[in-house]
Design a protein around this motif. Structure first.
Motif, short mmCIF file in Angstrom:
data_model
loop_
_atom_site.label_atom_id
_atom_site.label_comp_id
_atom_site.label_asym_id
_atom_site.label_seq_id
_atom_site.Cartn_x
_atom_site.Cartn_y
_atom_site.Cartn_z
N ARG A 1 9.51 47.51 81.25
CA ARG A 1 8.46 46.50 81.20
C ARG A 1 7.51 46.70 82.38
NH1 ARG A 1 11.06 42.30 77.87
NH2 ARG A 1 13.17 43.06 77.45
N SER B 1 3.04 43.89 78.16
CA SER B 1 4.01 44.92 78.56
C SER B 1 5.40 44.37 78.78
CB SER B 1 3.53 45.60 79.85
OG SER B 1 2.33 46.31 79.64
N LEU C 1 6.22 47.26 69.62
CA LEU C 1 6.52 45.83 69.66
C LEU C 1 6.23 45.21 68.31
CD1 LEU C 1 4.92 44.57 73.02
CD2 LEU C 1 7.35 44.82 72.51
N ARG D 1 5.61 50.24 74.59
CA ARG D 1 6.60 50.64 73.59
C ARG D 1 6.29 49.89 72.30
NH1 ARG D 1 8.01 46.80 76.85
NH2 ARG D 1 9.25 45.02 76.18
N ALA E 1 0.55 48.04 74.69
CA ALA E 1 2.01 47.94 74.79
C ALA E 1 2.61 49.28 75.21
CB ALA E 1 2.60 47.50 73.46
N ALA F 1 6.74 41.88 77.05
CA ALA F 1 7.19 41.13 75.87
C ALA F 1 8.22 41.89 75.04
CB ALA F 1 5.99 40.77 75.00
N ASP F 2 9.05 41.09 74.35
CA ASP F 2 9.92 41.61 73.29
C ASP F 2 9.29 41.40 71.92
OD1 ASP F 2 12.47 42.38 74.76
OD2 ASP F 2 12.17 40.34 75.47
N ILE F 3 8.50 40.34 71.79
CA ILE F 3 7.76 40.05 70.56
C ILE F 3 6.39 39.50 70.97
CG2 ILE F 3 7.62 38.55 68.51
CD1 ILE F 3 10.62 38.55 68.35
#
Length: 350
Positions: free
Chosen positions: A238, A176, A209, A207, A205, A178-180
């Motif tokens: 997040r 949750s 990703l 959103r 997730a 993370a950006d990648i």
């Protein structure tokens, strides 16, 4: 003239054995023209990863740019450990272009992001991105999923029960934040396992990703460094299982350090570590041992019953040929006496 540009930091998170140290080793060897510094936060009193990374030191990331913080969570010891470490790295000459922070495999990344709002550093540093590593085989096998049947049985007896397992909570919080997401060890999972792992991660997730398959940490640094996410300003996007809490718990997990006498053959030790996973539900074993007649140290890494070992460096003249392994598991599974009995039958190589 002072450099007023914020120093970018990449937070590298992921569960025990997901490949964080392997990724950082690759980035150190392939820094994309950047001068790097590294902070390694270990769970337990005995650190292994910092020594591995210092063995990979190169001019773009010399040994003095690598700091290991063991036996604690840096986001819980902000004033005592985290801030002084970051300030020391920022004061290096030459100053690093980018700092990598390898969290403990049991760490929740969001509390660490909150630490970047500390007055002493918030105007001088920014979280360029949060990279979460996920072991494709473990995710596909459902190792991080809650035991739905067990929770349902408990709910029948108590309507107030509505929780996930400690493993699933840690995994969910890491994804949750993370950006990648880097999906590691795809070769062990196979195509079907990779596809299943992707489904699990996307369902977890909050959103959309990007999910990238990575073997042996080999990823172009341009993919994960330079994201400009400013994650410390994006906390609401997040979500965490521990939002609203003043603190976050570490009591779900524990570790024990086992001293290992010199061995003649690694095979029996590997079998005993595999037995720990089966009989004691141990999550992770890592450390090193001495092998009779071998001038090099044997590095041992295990995730569950999956054990890998290799000679990583020569024993130094000033150190005893004494092996040490750190064993990590859920708190209720860490029985030091039982672990020692399984790991150290006498004689060791009988």
């Amino acid at each position: 003239m002072a450099n007023l540009e914020k120093l970018p930091v990449t937070v590298i998170t992921g569960f025990l054995g997901s490949g964080k140290t392997t990724l950082i080793s690759h980035l150190m060897r392939n820094p994309g023209g950047k001068r790097l510094a590294v902070v390694v936060n270990e769970f337990g009193e005995f650190g292994v990863d910092g020594d591995i990374l210092k063995g990979c030191a190169i001019p773009e990331c010399p040994a003095e740019n690598i700091v290991e913080l063991a036996n604690g969570c840096i986001c819980c010891t902000v004033a005592d450990d985290f801030i002084p470490t970051i300030e020391t790295l920022m004061a290096l000459d030459p100053r690093p272009d980018h700092i990598l922070i390898e969290t403990s495999g049991l760490a929740l990344p969001k509390p660490l992001l909150r630490a970047f709002d500390w007055p002493a550093i918030r105007s001088r540093i920014t979280v360029d991105g949060v990279i979460a590593l996920a072991d494709a085989e473990a995710v596909a096998a459902g190792r991080f999923a809650p035991d739905v049947a067990a929770v349902d049985r408990q709910r029948l007896a108590d309507d107030s029960i509505d929780h996930e397992t400690p493993l699933s909570e840690v995994f969910g919080d890491q994804v949750s934040c993370a950006d990648i997401v880097l999906l590691t060890k795809p070769d062990l999972a196979g195509p079907n396992g990779v596809a299943r792992a992707r489904e699990v991660i996307l369902a977890e997730a909050p959103r959309a990703l990007p999910i990238i398959e990575v073997a042996e940490g080999a990823v172009d640094p341009r993919v994960i460094l330079g994201l400009g996410a400013a994650a410390e300003d994006d906390l609401a996007a997040r979500p965490s299982h521990h939002d609203g809490a003043d603190d976050h718990e570490h009591d779900d997990f524990a570790s024990v350090v086992i001293d290992i006498p010199e061995i003649h053959d690694p095979a029996p030790l590997v079998e005993r570590i595999e037995g720990l996973a089966r009989e004691q539900n141990i999550l992770r074993v890592k450390g090193h041992v001495a092998v009779t007649g071998k001038p090099m140290r044997l590095l041992v890494q295990a995730v569950g019953a999956r054990v890998r070992h290799q000679f990583d460096r020569a024993w130094r003249p000033d150190e005893a040929r004494q092996g040490r392994l750190v064993v990590i598991g859920e708190h209720h599974d860490i029985d030091a006496q039982a672990i020692r009995a399984l790991l150290l039958p006498q004689p060791l190589d009988a």
